[in-house]
Design an enzyme around this catalytic site. Structure first.
Site, PDB file in Angstrom:
ATOM      1  N   SER A  58       0.809  -1.220   0.000  1.00  0.00           N
ATOM      2  CA  SER A  58       0.000   0.000   0.000  1.00  0.00           C
ATOM      3  C   SER A  58       0.841   1.269   0.000  1.00  0.00           C
ATOM      4  O   SER A  58       0.422   2.299  -0.540  1.00  0.00           O
ATOM      5  CB  SER A  58      -0.937   0.011   1.212  1.00  0.00           C
ATOM      6  OG  SER A  58      -0.202  -0.058   2.425  1.00  0.00           O
ATOM      7  N   ASP A  61      -0.495   7.679   9.881  1.00  0.00           N
ATOM      8  CA  ASP A  61      -1.318   6.902  10.798  1.00  0.00           C
ATOM      9  C   ASP A  61      -0.495   5.917  11.625  1.00  0.00           C
ATOM     10  O   ASP A  61      -1.029   5.013  12.239  1.00  0.00           O
ATOM     11  CB  ASP A  61      -2.394   6.131  10.023  1.00  0.00           C
ATOM     12  CG  ASP A  61      -1.797   5.203   8.948  1.00  0.00           C
ATOM     13  OD1 ASP A  61      -0.552   5.083   8.880  1.00  0.00           O
ATOM     14  OD2 ASP A  61      -2.574   4.615   8.176  1.00  0.00           O
ATOM     15  N   HIS A  84       1.544   4.233   7.395  1.00  0.00           N
ATOM     16  CA  HIS A  84       1.676   4.801   6.057  1.00  0.00           C
ATOM     17  C   HIS A  84       2.329   6.189   6.119  1.00  0.00           C
ATOM     18  O   HIS A  84       2.339   6.819   7.172  1.00  0.00           O
ATOM     19  CB  HIS A  84       0.306   4.883   5.388  1.00  0.00           C
ATOM     20  CG  HIS A  84      -0.361   3.547   5.253  1.00  0.00           C
ATOM     21  ND1 HIS A  84      -1.300   3.101   6.165  1.00  0.00           N
ATOM     22  CD2 HIS A  84      -0.205   2.566   4.342  1.00  0.00           C
ATOM     23  CE1 HIS A  84      -1.714   1.894   5.808  1.00  0.00           C
ATOM     24  NE2 HIS A  84      -1.057   1.548   4.703  1.00  0.00           N
TER      25      HIS A  84
END
Length: 240
Positions: A17, A190, A193
């Site tokens: 991601s 967060d 990320h």
């Protein structure tokens, strides 16, 4: 007159991601692409949630021998944030440390088998994990903390060792973001990320490795002021 095809070099970003999100506003992939406009394409092959076990399976479907290998300037392999998830809390993504290293080696060997040289392969370690922020994210989803920074660090060390063993370049993001015991929380949005600051940091660090690979690439197609307005075909068709 036959047209000569414009051969557009490319850099492939392969990861989880953190790579997939790199094309969002102010993402590190976008920042690289902005630097390389009209010189080199930046392709995003990020797969959110993936670990190295899944990545090693799909890599041949994303990059094959016939997929412009000779015109690929670099491939980044950026995994570990999911592999390092705690087995007893997140067994779906967790990959044992030894298998993680073996999977990285397998991906490198595959790329070499389709004629990538080691100098075109860049491993990137997972970034550090800021546990207080990531724990809040986990709790909000009804889970408990499923990663530790110390564990992520073990995977980062394994990634660095694989690069040494295989002769590829490596960007040790986990170490760089914590250099001199600095507060790295601002690099993360967060806890896991990248924030805007973290994306800028990664882009800057990665550029230092990429710059020498692309330094000789010309701007593709003529600058508009250099086009012969009376006979543009001469400027734009290329040599047949």
């Amino acid at each position: 007159m036959a047209l000569s095809e414009v051969s557009w070099p490319r850099i492939v970003l392969f990861g989880d991601s953190i790579t997939e999100f790199s094309f969002q506003d102010n993402g590190w992939g976008v920042l690289l692409a902005q630097k390389l406009v009209r010189k080199c394409d930046v392709l995003n092959r990020g797969l959110s949630g993936y670990n190295t076990r899944w990545a090693s399976i799909v890599l041949p479907r994303l990059i094959s021998k016939g997929s412009n290998v000779e015109n690929t300037i670099a491939v980044t392999i950026f995994f570990g944030a999911n592999d390092s998830a705690l087995k007893d809390v997140n067994s779906n993504q967790h990959i044992p440390l030894k298998e993680y290293a073996d999977n990285l080696k397998s991906m490198i060997q595959y790329l070499k088998s389709i004629d990538f040289t080691e100098d075109k392969i860049i491993l990137i370690t997972p970034p550090p994990l800021y546990e207080p922020a990531w724990e809040k994210e986990c709790i909000a989803k009804g889970d408990k903390l499923n990663r530790f920074n110390s564990t992520t660090g073990e995977y980062a060390k394994a990634c660095v060792q694989v690069a040494r063993d295989c002769g590829t370049e490596v960007l040790d993001l986990w170490t760089l973001m914590q250099k001199n015991n600095q507060d790295f929380s601002s690099y993360l949005s967060d806890g896991l990320h990248l924030s805007v600051l973290g994306n800028n940091f990664l882009a800057t660090q990665l550029w230092s490795l990429l710059e020498k690979k692309i330094s000789t690439l010309p701007m593709l197609l003529p600058y508009w002021r250099d086009v012969d307005n009376q006979n543009p075909e001469v400027s734009l068709r290329g040599k047949s």
